[in-house]
Design a protein around this motif. Structure first.
Motif, PDB file in Angstrom:
ATOM      1  N   TYR A 151       1.401   1.066 -15.791  1.00 40.08           N
ATOM      2  CA  TYR A 151       1.981   0.531 -14.559  1.00 40.08           C
ATOM      3  C   TYR A 151       2.537   1.656 -13.698  1.00 40.08           C
ATOM      4  O   TYR A 151       2.479   1.594 -12.464  1.00 40.08           O
ATOM      5  CB  TYR A 151       3.061  -0.501 -14.881  1.00 40.08           C
ATOM      6  N   GLU A 152       3.037   2.721 -14.335  1.00 41.84           N
ATOM      7  CA  GLU A 152       3.521   3.858 -13.555  1.00 41.84           C
ATOM      8  C   GLU A 152       2.383   4.553 -12.806  1.00 41.84           C
ATOM      9  O   GLU A 152       2.594   5.072 -11.704  1.00 41.84           O
ATOM     10  CB  GLU A 152       4.261   4.842 -14.460  1.00 41.84           C
ATOM     11  N   LEU A 153       1.186   4.563 -13.371  1.00 45.74           N
ATOM     12  CA  LEU A 153       0.038   5.066 -12.616  1.00 45.74           C
ATOM     13  C   LEU A 153      -0.151   4.244 -11.347  1.00 45.74           C
ATOM     14  O   LEU A 153      -0.376   4.784 -10.258  1.00 45.74           O
ATOM     15  CB  LEU A 153      -1.231   5.014 -13.464  1.00 45.74           C
ATOM     16  N   ALA A 154      -0.069   2.913 -11.493  1.00 45.82           N
ATOM     17  CA  ALA A 154      -0.208   2.048 -10.322  1.00 45.82           C
ATOM     18  C   ALA A 154       0.926   2.273  -9.324  1.00 45.82           C
ATOM     19  O   ALA A 154       0.706   2.318  -8.113  1.00 45.82           O
ATOM     20  CB  ALA A 154      -0.258   0.586 -10.754  1.00 45.82           C
ATOM     21  N   LEU A 155       2.154   2.418  -9.824  1.00 45.77           N
ATOM     22  CA  LEU A 155       3.302   2.672  -8.947  1.00 45.77           C
ATOM     23  C   LEU A 155       3.150   3.983  -8.189  1.00 45.77           C
ATOM     24  O   LEU A 155       3.696   4.138  -7.083  1.00 45.77           O
ATOM     25  CB  LEU A 155       4.596   2.708  -9.763  1.00 45.77           C
ATOM     26  N   ARG A 199      12.603   1.740  -5.597  1.00 44.71           N
ATOM     27  CA  ARG A 199      12.234   1.939  -4.197  1.00 44.71           C
ATOM     28  C   ARG A 199      11.287   0.854  -3.715  1.00 44.71           C
ATOM     29  O   ARG A 199      11.242   0.535  -2.520  1.00 44.71           O
ATOM     30  CB  ARG A 199      11.593   3.324  -4.015  1.00 44.71           C
ATOM     31  N   ARG A 200      10.534   0.288  -4.627  1.00 41.21           N
ATOM     32  CA  ARG A 200       9.578  -0.766  -4.276  1.00 41.21           C
ATOM     33  C   ARG A 200      10.239  -2.134  -4.219  1.00 41.21           C
ATOM     34  O   ARG A 200       9.985  -2.913  -3.292  1.00 41.21           O
ATOM     35  CB  ARG A 200       8.431  -0.765  -5.294  1.00 41.21           C
ATOM     36  N   ALA A 247       4.568 -11.294 -10.370  1.00 43.00           N
ATOM     37  CA  ALA A 247       4.515  -9.902  -9.909  1.00 43.00           C
ATOM     38  C   ALA A 247       4.339  -9.837  -8.399  1.00 43.00           C
ATOM     39  O   ALA A 247       4.958  -9.011  -7.724  1.00 43.00           O
ATOM     40  CB  ALA A 247       3.389  -9.155 -10.610  1.00 43.00           C
ATOM     41  N   GLU A 248       3.513 -10.716  -7.854  1.00 36.66           N
ATOM     42  CA  GLU A 248       3.342 -10.744  -6.400  1.00 36.66           C
ATOM     43  C   GLU A 248       4.629 -11.210  -5.724  1.00 36.66           C
ATOM     44  O   GLU A 248       5.047 -10.644  -4.706  1.00 36.66           O
ATOM     45  CB  GLU A 248       2.182 -11.656  -6.020  1.00 36.66           C
ATOM     46  N   ARG A 249       5.275 -12.228  -6.277  1.00 38.40           N
ATOM     47  CA  ARG A 249       6.509 -12.743  -5.678  1.00 38.40           C
ATOM     48  C   ARG A 249       7.610 -11.691  -5.669  1.00 38.40           C
ATOM     49  O   ARG A 249       8.360 -11.567  -4.698  1.00 38.40           O
ATOM     50  CB  ARG A 249       6.978 -13.990  -6.453  1.00 38.40           C
ATOM     51  N   LEU A 250       7.690 -10.896  -6.734  1.00 42.42           N
ATOM     52  CA  LEU A 250       8.714  -9.855  -6.833  1.00 42.42           C
ATOM     53  C   LEU A 250       8.303  -8.564  -6.127  1.00 42.42           C
ATOM     54  O   LEU A 250       9.081  -7.613  -6.100  1.00 42.42           O
ATOM     55  CB  LEU A 250       9.015  -9.559  -8.311  1.00 42.42           C
ATOM     56  N   ARG A 269       8.681   9.973   3.565  1.00 39.66           N
ATOM     57  CA  ARG A 269       9.852  10.808   3.802  1.00 39.66           C
ATOM     58  C   ARG A 269      11.032   9.978   4.289  1.00 39.66           C
ATOM     59  O   ARG A 269      12.194  10.285   3.998  1.00 39.66           O
ATOM     60  CB  ARG A 269       9.524  11.897   4.822  1.00 39.66           C
ATOM     61  N   GLY A 270      10.755   8.908   5.010  1.00 46.03           N
ATOM     62  CA  GLY A 270      11.825   8.088   5.553  1.00 46.03           C
ATOM     63  C   GLY A 270      12.562   7.256   4.529  1.00 46.03           C
ATOM     64  O   GLY A 270      13.686   6.791   4.792  1.00 46.03           O
ATOM     65  N   LEU A 271      11.975   7.061   3.353  1.00 50.34           N
ATOM     66  CA  LEU A 271      12.612   6.236   2.323  1.00 50.34           C
ATOM     67  C   LEU A 271      13.927   6.827   1.831  1.00 50.34           C
ATOM     68  O   LEU A 271      14.807   6.100   1.375  1.00 50.34           O
ATOM     69  CB  LEU A 271      11.657   6.061   1.134  1.00 50.34           C
ATOM     70  N   ASP A 272      14.066   8.120   1.887  1.00 53.11           N
ATOM     71  CA  ASP A 272      15.202   8.786   1.250  1.00 53.11           C
ATOM     72  C   ASP A 272      16.237   9.315   2.237  1.00 53.11           C
ATOM     73  O   ASP A 272      17.093  10.113   1.871  1.00 53.11           O
ATOM     74  CB  ASP A 272      14.703   9.937   0.370  1.00 53.11           C
ATOM     75  N   VAL A 273      16.152   8.880   3.500  1.00 56.58           N
ATOM     76  CA  VAL A 273      17.108   9.359   4.494  1.00 56.58           C
ATOM     77  C   VAL A 273      17.706   8.162   5.228  1.00 56.58           C
ATOM     78  O   VAL A 273      17.228   7.028   5.112  1.00 56.58           O
ATOM     79  CB  VAL A 273      16.440  10.331   5.489  1.00 56.58           C
TER      80      VAL A 273
END
Length: 256
Positions: free
Chosen positions: A110-114, A148-149, A170-173, A213-217
């Motif tokens: 799943y981390e590969l997918a993430l 983050r997701r 999984a889709e709902r979450l 880049r915008g996710l962390d600022v």
């Protein structure tokens, strides 16, 4: 046959996990080969990538625990270097990556997918980060990419319980982005990737960079990042061709 197969679909490259008998369990060898193939694809001129699986019933079941059962502490730490290189190779590919998930995508699977930009899952998909069940912490980005997701609460629930989540939930979450009929994950992911690949490479690259880049600022800083991305795109030949093609009512021919 190789544990990783590369299939070209025009401007889209498919990286297919092919350790079928082990349901793509991530051995040290598979991790090394997948990282190498991802690096090569990054230099190939592909405009989008699909990460898929040839194994019936599984995208990737996570780390190869049979192999790990024979590792001592030093062996675990040595393998860690290889695995970090693998996940970084997917996360930092220079073009958008779409995961095509069917069946089990657990732990490192799943981390590969993430690590991909988008996740297309079919109705058979089961995802989760069950590492705590075997005394391990997610180490392929799960503790950072999942919050983050989906936010801290849902991520904490899934990581600390280690529970498996089926496609509809999984889709709902928002653990996956799209759910498609059983058996169509790869074709749907290829279609999505082709749609992305048909757009301006300059615009796609800049938009993707701004999102990441915008996710962390803070918002103000994020808007500055967006402005820089806009300026880079608008001053490019892609913008000139895109506007001209629109006015002339024809498909654009991107110069990059």
């Amino acid at each position: 046959m190789s544990d990783v197969v590369i299939v070209e679909h025009g401007s889209v490259t498919e990286i297919r996990l092919n350790r079928v008998a082990a349901r793509n369990a991530l051995s040290t060898g598979l991790a090394e080969r997948l990282a190498a193939e991802a690096a090569a694809v990054g230099e190939s001129g592909a405009r989008a990538v699909v990460l898929s699986s040839a194994a019936p019933g599984a995208f990737c079941v996570g780390a190869d625990l049979k192999e790990r059962d024979g590792l001592d502490d030093a062996g675990f730490l040595a393998q860690r270097v290889v695995f970090r290189r693998l996940f970084a190779s997917i996360l930092h590919l220079c073009v958008p990556v779409v995961a095509a998930v069917h069946g089990y995508a657990l732990g490192g699977g799943y981390e590969l997918a993430l690590s991909c930009d988008l996740i297309v899952a079919d109705e058979t998909a089961v995802v989760g980060l069950p590492e705590v069940r075997v005394g391990i912490v997610p180490g392929g980005g799960g503790t950072q990419l999942l919050p983050r997701r989906v936010g801290q609460g849902i991520a904490t629930d899934l990581i600390l319980t280690g529970r498996h989540v089926r496609a509809a939930e999984a889709e709902r979450l928002r653990l996956v982005d799209r759910v498609v009929p059983a058996g169509s994950a790869t074709s749907a992911a290829l279609e999505l990737a082709a749609q992305i690949a048909g757009n301006s490479p300059v615009a796609v690259t800049n938009a993707r960079t701004a999102i990441r880049r915008g996710l962390d600022v803070d918002l103000s800083s994020g808007l500055e990042i967006e402005d820089a991305a806009w300026r880079s795109a608008v001053l490019s030949n892609d913008r000139r061709e895109g506007v001209r093609a629109f006015v002339e009512r024809r498909p654009p021919v991107w110069p990059t």
